[in-house]
Motif scaffolding. Structure first.
Motif, mmCIF file in Angstrom:
data_model
loop_
_atom_site.group_PDB
_atom_site.id
_atom_site.type_symbol
_atom_site.label_atom_id
_atom_site.label_comp_id
_atom_site.label_asym_id
_atom_site.label_seq_id
_atom_site.Cartn_x
_atom_site.Cartn_y
_atom_site.Cartn_z
ATOM 1 N N GLU A 1 0.837 -1.188 0.000
ATOM 2 C CA GLU A 1 0.000 0.000 0.000
ATOM 3 C C GLU A 1 0.875 1.242 0.000
ATOM 4 O OE1 GLU A 1 -3.224 0.420 2.656
ATOM 5 O OE2 GLU A 1 -3.965 -1.630 2.380
ATOM 6 N N GLN A 2 0.512 2.198 -0.833
ATOM 7 C CA GLN A 2 1.299 3.414 -0.983
ATOM 8 C C GLN A 2 0.354 4.583 -1.149
ATOM 9 O OE1 GLN A 2 4.064 3.102 -4.207
ATOM 10 N NE2 GLN A 2 5.047 5.066 -3.809
ATOM 11 N N GLN A 3 0.467 5.581 -0.276
ATOM 12 C CA GLN A 3 -0.386 6.759 -0.369
ATOM 13 C C GLN A 3 0.333 7.851 -1.152
ATOM 14 O OE1 GLN A 3 -1.522 9.249 3.151
ATOM 15 N NE2 GLN A 3 -3.592 8.582 2.618
ATOM 16 N N ILE A 4 -0.309 8.329 -2.215
ATOM 17 C CA ILE A 4 0.289 9.304 -3.117
ATOM 18 C C ILE A 4 -0.544 10.580 -3.112
ATOM 19 C CG2 ILE A 4 0.958 9.790 -5.505
ATOM 20 C CD1 ILE A 4 2.579 7.578 -4.286
ATOM 21 N N PRO A 5 0.072 11.745 -2.833
ATOM 22 C CA PRO A 5 -0.682 13.000 -2.979
ATOM 23 C C PRO A 5 -1.118 13.189 -4.432
ATOM 24 C CG PRO A 5 1.379 13.345 -1.781
ATOM 25 C CD PRO A 5 1.449 11.962 -2.359
ATOM 26 N N LYS A 6 -2.311 13.662 -4.636
ATOM 27 C CA LYS A 6 -2.790 13.867 -6.000
ATOM 28 C C LYS A 6 -1.946 14.878 -6.753
ATOM 29 C CE LYS A 6 -7.617 12.575 -5.239
ATOM 30 N NZ LYS A 6 -9.010 13.052 -5.189
ATOM 31 N N THR A 7 -1.349 15.821 -6.029
ATOM 32 C CA THR A 7 -0.513 16.815 -6.691
ATOM 33 C C THR A 7 0.773 16.215 -7.254
ATOM 34 O OG1 THR A 7 0.359 17.392 -4.499
ATOM 35 C CG2 THR A 7 -1.372 18.797 -5.409
ATOM 36 N N ASP A 8 1.114 14.987 -6.849
ATOM 37 C CA ASP A 8 2.291 14.304 -7.407
ATOM 38 C C ASP A 8 1.972 13.583 -8.711
ATOM 39 O OD1 ASP A 8 3.667 15.150 -5.223
ATOM 40 O OD2 ASP A 8 3.983 13.184 -4.332
ATOM 41 N N VAL A 9 0.678 13.402 -8.998
ATOM 42 C CA VAL A 9 0.256 12.618 -10.160
ATOM 43 C C VAL A 9 0.047 13.544 -11.357
ATOM 44 C CG1 VAL A 9 -1.441 11.004 -11.084
ATOM 45 C CG2 VAL A 9 -0.876 10.959 -8.640
ATOM 46 N N LYS A 10 0.690 13.211 -12.463
ATOM 47 C CA LYS A 10 0.503 13.988 -13.694
ATOM 48 C C LYS A 10 -0.658 13.440 -14.516
ATOM 49 C CE LYS A 10 4.705 13.268 -15.094
ATOM 50 N NZ LYS A 10 5.938 13.309 -15.916
ATOM 51 N N TYR A 11 -0.708 12.131 -14.655
ATOM 52 C CA TYR A 11 -1.783 11.497 -15.416
ATOM 53 C C TYR A 11 -1.863 10.034 -15.027
ATOM 54 C CZ TYR A 11 2.138 10.116 -18.484
ATOM 55 O OH TYR A 11 3.313 9.619 -18.979
ATOM 56 N N CYS A 12 -2.971 9.412 -15.377
ATOM 57 C CA CYS A 12 -3.136 7.982 -15.119
ATOM 58 C C CYS A 12 -3.878 7.346 -16.279
ATOM 59 C CB CYS A 12 -3.858 7.735 -13.795
ATOM 60 S SG CYS A 12 -5.558 8.350 -13.712
ATOM 61 N N TYR A 13 -3.722 6.036 -16.416
ATOM 62 C CA TYR A 13 -4.360 5.313 -17.507
ATOM 63 C C TYR A 13 -4.452 3.840 -17.136
ATOM 64 C CZ TYR A 13 0.606 4.485 -18.543
ATOM 65 O OH TYR A 13 1.938 4.164 -18.444
ATOM 66 N N LYS A 14 -5.330 3.151 -17.832
ATOM 67 C CA LYS A 14 -5.532 1.732 -17.565
ATOM 68 C C LYS A 14 -4.410 0.903 -18.185
ATOM 69 C CE LYS A 14 -10.563 2.205 -17.407
ATOM 70 N NZ LYS A 14 -11.856 1.785 -17.999
ATOM 71 N N ASP A 15 -4.142 -0.229 -17.553
ATOM 72 C CA ASP A 15 -3.086 -1.121 -18.030
ATOM 73 C C ASP A 15 -3.305 -1.538 -19.479
ATOM 74 O OD1 ASP A 15 -2.425 -4.389 -18.197
ATOM 75 O OD2 ASP A 15 -0.815 -3.170 -17.336
ATOM 76 N N ILE A 16 -4.571 -1.728 -19.867
ATOM 77 C CA ILE A 16 -4.861 -2.193 -21.231
ATOM 78 C C ILE A 16 -4.474 -1.150 -22.284
ATOM 79 C CG2 ILE A 16 -6.720 -3.744 -20.524
ATOM 80 C CD1 ILE A 16 -8.727 -1.609 -21.365
ATOM 81 N N ASP A 17 -4.318 0.116 -21.856
ATOM 82 C CA ASP A 17 -3.950 1.191 -22.794
ATOM 83 C C ASP A 17 -2.458 1.501 -22.773
ATOM 84 O OD1 ASP A 17 -6.446 1.842 -23.950
ATOM 85 O OD2 ASP A 17 -7.028 2.946 -22.152
ATOM 86 N N ALA A 18 -1.676 0.775 -21.962
ATOM 87 C CA ALA A 18 -0.284 1.148 -21.715
ATOM 88 C C ALA A 18 0.551 1.222 -22.993
ATOM 89 C CB ALA A 18 0.354 0.179 -20.721
ATOM 90 N N GLU A 19 0.509 0.175 -23.801
ATOM 91 C CA GLU A 19 1.363 0.136 -24.987
ATOM 92 C C GLU A 19 1.012 1.243 -25.978
ATOM 93 O OE1 GLU A 19 2.710 -3.033 -28.488
ATOM 94 O OE2 GLU A 19 1.569 -3.722 -26.749
ATOM 95 N N LYS A 20 -0.281 1.424 -26.233
ATOM 96 C CA LYS A 20 -0.702 2.445 -27.193
ATOM 97 C C LYS A 20 -0.439 3.851 -26.653
ATOM 98 C CE LYS A 20 -4.695 1.740 -29.232
ATOM 99 N NZ LYS A 20 -6.136 1.412 -29.400
ATOM 100 N N LEU A 21 -0.612 4.029 -25.343
ATOM 101 C CA LEU A 21 -0.384 5.349 -24.789
ATOM 102 C C LEU A 21 1.085 5.747 -24.876
ATOM 103 C CD1 LEU A 21 -2.025 7.166 -21.975
ATOM 104 C CD2 LEU A 21 0.433 6.859 -21.727
ATOM 105 N N GLN A 22 1.981 4.823 -24.524
ATOM 106 C CA GLN A 22 3.409 5.132 -24.592
ATOM 107 C C GLN A 22 3.830 5.456 -26.019
ATOM 108 O OE1 GLN A 22 5.408 5.621 -22.058
ATOM 109 N NE2 GLN A 22 3.790 5.120 -20.609
#
Length: 316
Positions: free
Chosen positions: A209-230
């Motif tokens: 478990e890891q708590q991340i401040p939202k201000t540290d996050v730039k963007y997020c995406y689903k694993d199924i989109d990883a290859e196409k997104l990169q």
């Protein structure tokens, strides 16, 4: 055991139907067959597993078990009441800001407002959220007669306070979706979301478990989109060379023309978003809210961009 989703459920009469994952035939459900008495208020869309027998009028579900999320299981262990799903109401949002299927969901959830408030419902709070400051992520969203702290989970709040980005993350919590979270410093965290507060996300990163401040996050995406997104990400070297980091709490966020973004969504126009570390995304707007923008990229990948990470935005 087969699995499915609640297709219809009448709380007052104690019966409904399950849409099966493996068959088009619906299964009759009676409240007496539910194994979790703590979870009294089933909602349309709730995932369940069950056994099936052949009744006089068709298939009948037995030993129905509600498939709880990690957060809900933790609440049960702690003896807390489980808040039923079925959030409704999007304050300050225009229906045109949502994608078509999400707009239908919103419309359906709006009907829930007319239902009587029952045991596990969040308390009704009719006051509208306060006007947001220039960097809204750092401002508490308050509602009359509710004392809020940073540790209050989004699930514990009135549905009237949830942005569409909040609802997106709640959906991923419910489905335990495998995702990636991009942080500053070219860090990518593969994780599922366990919990969300107004200012942070609790992630399950390979069992940790890891708590991340939202201000540290730039963007997020689903694993199924990883290859196409990169494959779709471009880099603006001039912006990257500035070595910008996340905004301080008192810093001015990038000014975005929300009306222009909303119009681009209506028209299906492409937009270009450049982040503070130089990543460039091009695509059409799926939805937009005060804190995030969801894009469908040119190759079909989908990404949710946190607005505090935006350096510039332009409409093509």
């Amino acid at each position: 055991m087969p699995t499915g989703r609640i297709k219809y459920y009448n709380f007052d009469k104690g019966f409904g139907f399950i849409a099966q994952d493996s068959s088009d035939a619906d299964v009759f459900l009676h409240s007496s067959a539910i194994k979790h008495p703590e979870y009294e208020e089933l909602r349309v869309g709730q995932r369940v597993k069950y056994s099936v027998i052949e009744g006089e009028k068709g298939l009948v579900a037995q030993n129905v078990e509600v498939l709880l999320t990690p957060t809900e299981r933790r609440w049960l262990r702690q003896g807390k009441a489980i808040i039923p799903r079925g959030y409704g109401g999007f304050p300050g949002q225009n229906q045109d800001q949502f994608s078509s299927d999400e707009a239908v969901d919103a419309k359906n959830k709006e009907k829930d407002k007319s239902e009587p408030v029952r045991k596990h419902h969040p308390r009704d709070t009719s006051a509208a959220p306060e006007k947001q400051a220039s960097n809204p992520r750092t401002q508490p969203r308050t509602t009359k007669n509710i004392a809020e702290t940073d540790e209050t989970t989004v699930e514990e709040k009135s549905s009237k306070q949830l942005s569409f980005g909040d609802l997106y993350i709640l959906k991923q919590i419910n489905f335990e979706t495998s995702m990636f979270f991009a942080l500053y410093g070219a860090t990518q965290i593969p994780a599922t979301v366990l919990e969300m507060t107004l200012s942070s996300l609790t992630l399950n990163n390979n069992g940790t478990e890891q708590q991340i401040p939202k201000t540290d996050v730039k963007y997020c995406y689903k694993d199924i989109d990883a290859e196409k997104l990169q494959a779709a990400i471009e880099v603006d070297e001039d912006v990257k060379a500035q070595q910008l980091t996340q905004l301080r709490d008192d810093a001015q966020a990038c000014e975005l023309d929300t009306e222009a973004v909303g119009q681009a969504r209506k028209n299906g126009s492409a937009i270009k978003i450049t982040l503070r570390e130089g990543e460039v995304f091009r695509g059409t707007v799926d939805w937009v809210c005060p804190y995030e923008i969801k894009l469908i990229l040119e190759n079909g990948a989908k990404v949710v961009i946190f607005r505090h990470a935006v350096y510039s935005l332009s409409v093509d």
